[in-house]
Design an enzyme around this catalytic site. Structure first.
Site, PDB file in Angstrom:
ATOM      1  N   GLY A 146       4.482   1.271   4.567  1.00 40.97           N
ATOM      2  CA  GLY A 146       5.807   0.333   4.590  1.00 40.97           C
ATOM      3  C   GLY A 146       4.727   0.021   6.153  1.00 40.97           C
ATOM      4  N   SER A 204       0.876  -1.192   0.069  1.00 40.26           N
ATOM      5  CA  SER A 204      -0.218  -0.023  -0.542  1.00 40.26           C
ATOM      6  C   SER A 204       1.115   1.611  -0.339  1.00 40.26           C
ATOM      7  CB  SER A 204      -0.927   0.107   1.201  1.00 40.26           C
ATOM      8  OG  SER A 204       0.382   0.089   2.773  1.00 40.26           O
ATOM      9  N   ASP A 233      11.280   2.687   6.860  1.00 41.07           N
ATOM     10  CA  ASP A 233       9.848   2.190   8.196  1.00 41.07           C
ATOM     11  C   ASP A 233       9.802   2.048   9.093  1.00 41.07           C
ATOM     12  OD1 ASP A 233       8.846   2.868   5.487  1.00 41.07           O
ATOM     13  OD2 ASP A 233       8.818   0.628   4.684  1.00 41.07           O
TER      14      ASP A 233
END
Length: 374
Positions: free
Chosen positions: A126, A123, A172
């Protein structure tokens, strides 16, 4: 595991029969600098990222068992994998992230693990790294291991990028562990500096109101895009684009700290145009069309989140055209998400289902006693 001796301790495991240990880590949006946290650019030039975490999360729940079985349930994938603590952990393509986390934390007691994330893989928020941080938070809490955000983020990077060999950057793991608005600078494996940004609440509220988070309807495989970006490192235009993306991270930070949000929104567009030059796989005709429709409706700028190829678009819109941009993006096939900023990083907590041992609640009121079976 080299560099993470903290994970060798096992004596701290708690064994209450009906205890549930939970870890939660926030997903993130990146405003600028994406891709500069990936080697070789990060190593040779130094990387910089500016972004914030949001109120979408990855969760890990651990329920201790009294046998040697480890049962992992991925709610999102509708998949269950079983292990035995007396056997070696083997990477077989089935929930390898979990296998690697169990191995890194040296889990030797049976348990049930439940994983769930508020956004799908690919998406651009992360997700995989955030799930890793949530798992490590829960496991560390269970074992009684104290780790600060730097240690947690570095361990998550070690497990995902080195142990499992999944291509990607640093941002992330650090975003999920620290939470909030940060400018993160990368100068090598052991030289990452997280600079928390002190932003007035009024500016944060206004920024959130002026930003739209729109799902493009497609997911991406970030490792493939990152490989292409790395291969383009030696190409002059791609390298110059990476330098521009890094510079824009600092420019975005400055405008955000000053509260010049319209300037911030326009700089998002500069960053997006530069990032597309890093790899031909970063955008698609559908994404370009959705982005252009938003600009035509009055958006000042935006970017695709994550490595590229799909996921979420983040668009900055002045308040008086926000509704028009939202309508245009939905007409073009986008799906708007409800969201807000999250200023806290990864957390863990413990619940004990055995704490209360009764099956009826009674309340004494002026007109008598009320009883409720539970």
């Amino acid at each position: 595991m080299p560099g993470t001796p903290v994970c060798s301790y096992t004596e701290g495991i708690r064994k209450e029969k009906h205890m549930v240990i939970r870890g939660r880590a926030p997903l993130r949006v990146s405003f600028g600098g994406g891709g500069t946290d990936v080697a070789p650019f990060r190593v040779e030039q130094g990387g910089a990222i500016i972004g914030s975490t949001i109120n979408k999360y990855a969760y890990c729940s651990i329920v201790p068992r009294e046998d040697d079985q480890i049962i992992v349930n991925s709610i999102d994938f509708d998949m269950t994998v079983k292990y035995n603590t007396n056997e070696n952990y083997v990477y077989d393509g089935k929930l390898d992230l979990v296998t690697a986390a169990l191995k890194a934390m040296d889990i030797k007691q049976g348990c049930e693990v439940y994983l769930q994330c508020d956004a799908p893989p690919g998406s651009g928020l992360g997700t995989s790294s955030t799930v890793m941080v949530a798992m490590l938070m829960a496991m560390a809490r269970w074992k009684g291991i104290m780790m600060d955000a730097y240690a947690m983020a570095d361990l998550a990077y070690q497990v995902e990028r080195i142990d499992l060999g999944i291509d990607g950057g640093y941002q992330d793991q650090y975003a999920a562990a620290f939470g909030g608005f940060n400018c993160i600078e990368f100068h090598g494996r052991n030289n990452v500096v997280v600079n928390p940004l002190r932003i007035k609440k009024d500016i944060i509220h206004e920024l959130q109101y002026n930003l739209l988070l729109c799902y493009t309807g497609k997911i991406h495989v970030s490792a493939n895009i990152i490989k292409d970006q790395v291969q383009n490192y030696e190409k002059k235009d791609s390298f110059q684009a990476m330098c521009e993306v890094k510079a824009l991270a600092y420019a975005l930070k400055d405008e955000l700290l000053k509260g010049n949000l319209h300037s911030f929104g326009k700089l998002l567009d500069y960053g997006w145009q530069s990032k597309k030059r890093m790899s031909a796989k970063i955008t698609t005709p559908q994404i370009d069309e959705l982005y252009e429709e938003a600009l035509k409706a009055g958006a000042l700028g935006g970017k695709l989140l994550g490595a590229g190829g799909g996921g979420y678009l983040l668009m900055y819109c002045p308040y008086n055209v926000r509704h028009k941009v939202a309508a245009r993006m939905e007409q073009a096939g986008g799906q708007l998400a409800d969201w807000n900023f999250e200023l806290r990083g990864a957390q863990s907590w413990v619940m004990d289902d055995d704490r209360w041992q009764y099956d009826q609640v009674s309340v004494h009121m002026p007109d008598g006693e009320y009883k409720f079976d539970i």
